[in-house]
Design an enzyme around this catalytic site. Structure first.
Site, short mmCIF file in Angstrom:
data_model
loop_
_atom_site.label_atom_id
_atom_site.label_comp_id
_atom_site.label_asym_id
_atom_site.label_seq_id
_atom_site.Cartn_x
_atom_site.Cartn_y
_atom_site.Cartn_z
N HIS A 156 0.86 -1.18 0.00
CA HIS A 156 0.00 0.00 0.00
C HIS A 156 0.89 1.23 0.00
O HIS A 156 1.73 1.41 0.88
CB HIS A 156 -0.92 0.03 1.23
CG HIS A 156 -1.87 1.19 1.21
ND1 HIS A 156 -3.15 1.11 0.68
CD2 HIS A 156 -1.73 2.46 1.65
CE1 HIS A 156 -3.75 2.28 0.79
NE2 HIS A 156 -2.91 3.12 1.39
N CYS A 157 0.71 2.08 -1.02
CA CYS A 157 1.56 3.26 -1.16
C CYS A 157 0.78 4.51 -0.78
O CYS A 157 -0.21 4.85 -1.45
CB CYS A 157 2.05 3.37 -2.61
SG CYS A 157 3.08 4.84 -2.89
N PRO A 158 1.18 5.22 0.27
CA PRO A 158 0.45 6.44 0.65
C PRO A 158 0.61 7.56 -0.37
O PRO A 158 -0.25 8.44 -0.46
CB PRO A 158 1.08 6.82 2.00
CG PRO A 158 2.44 6.18 1.98
CD PRO A 158 2.29 4.92 1.20
N ASN A 162 -3.33 4.44 -2.45
CA ASN A 162 -3.97 3.24 -2.95
C ASN A 162 -3.01 2.06 -2.81
O ASN A 162 -1.80 2.25 -2.61
CB ASN A 162 -4.35 3.40 -4.42
CG ASN A 162 -5.43 2.44 -4.86
OD1 ASN A 162 -5.91 1.63 -4.07
ND2 ASN A 162 -5.82 2.52 -6.12
#
EC number: 2.3.1.225
Length: 326
Positions: A156-158, A162
């Site tokens: 999960h990439c802030p 997403n």
């Protein structure tokens, strides 16, 4: 009994309180087609806004501090078009990565009625996620931020607010690539601009005062260097993950490979689309996955791909699974 890594991964799915399909709330009857995917996470939204602001700041410095005051018209036009084109592709890739469904598994479909509709044979098993109460395909993992199980979830990439998964990995790879390119381009132009200002009068090489010009250029240099290193590393790890057909989570957990091994080129086409074309570099082109890959599991009444419970006749070499009971 020896506890293997596979046991630890599935421990939470073997808790008795999570094995009752009656506790699952059926998914909404309306179709999710046509609805926009967006994660309402405060940290992720802030990071996404900061990303866009940093790109706009870089564009501001490149255009108004370095290119517009330049006496070389051809140099300014070529570099201005190139930088803005790469910046546009970077933001478009970020937009697609942020608003694309990464491969979410239907939520709440692990109901008694749905399990009965699968018509499972004796010995066939399916995994159920205890957190989102969904039938869990192989290679899917639950994201605590998205609150969904994501197929082929990498992480999960802030910065894109997403998950990076099966359906949006192409856009994330393009985002890291284009950010790395505009960062490198900005660093090169900053270097040439400093040389030009040292040779000429500082008051003539920029429309801003010399102290303001130096501060703006130093900030841009720091930003570009930082993001060049970060996105280059991310781009390299993503390409390696695609070529080896192993997500970041699978590498971290050292999960046993239970899917067919393919060539690196086939793995690249599985993410960017069939066949190879210039569309691989476009964030506006949706990948054509072609034929279904071995790791894609479709759970429905007509076509249910399941894992078979088995036990090898070798001492201490076996694994346990959670059988969905009706």
């Amino acid at each position: 009994m020896m506890i293997t890594p596979i046991h630890r991964f599935r421990d939470i799915e073997r808790k008795p309180e999570y094995l009752q399909p009656d506790k699952c709330v059926p998914p909404p009857s309306h179709s999710s087609l046509g609805t926009m995917w967006f994660i309402r996470d405060g940290c992720g939204i802030a990071c996404a806004v900061v990303t866009w602001m940093l790109v706009f700041y870089a564009d501001f410095v490149v255009l108004l501090v370095m290119l517009v005051p330049s006496r070389d018209y051809i140099y300014s036009v070529i570099n201005g078009i190139l930088f803005n084109m790469l910046a546009f592709l970077a933001l478009a890739s970020h937009f697609r990565a942020m608003l694309s469904d990464p491969g979410a598994v239907p939520k709440g479909n692990a109901t008694k009625e749905f399990i009965e509709s699968l018509q499972l044979k004796p010995g066939q098993v399916v995994y159920k996620c205890p957190k989102c109460c969904s039938i869990k395909p192989d290679r899917a993992h639950h994201c605590s931020v998205c609150k969904r199980c994501i197929r082929k979830m990498d992480h999960h990439c802030p910065w894109v607010n997403n998950c990076v998964g099966e359906n949006n990995q192409k856009y994330f790879v393009l985002f890291t690539m284009y950010i790395a390119l505009i960062s490198m381009h900005a660093l090169i132009m900053v270097g040439f601009h400093f040389l030009y200002c040292f040779e000429e009068d500082w008051t003539k090489c920029s429309s801003f005062s010399p102290p303001t010009t130096v501060i703006l250029l130093i900030l841009l240099c720091f930003e570009a260097l930082l993001f060049l290193i970060f996105t280059s590393v991310m781009f390299g790890t993503q390409v390696h993950s695609i070529c080896t057909d192993e997500t970041g989570i699978e590498q971290l957990k050292k999960e046993e490979r239970r899917w067919a091994k393919k060539t690196k080129w086939m793995n690249m086409k599985a993410v960017f689309g069939h066949p190879f074309s210039i569309a691989w570099l476009s964030p506006f082109a949706t990948p054509d996955q072609g034929k279904a890959d071995p790791y894609q599991f479709q759970f429905n009444a007509q076509n249910c791909m399941v894992l078979f419970l088995f036990c090898l006749p070798i001492p201490n070499l076996y694994f346990e699974t959670t059988t969905a009971t009706i």
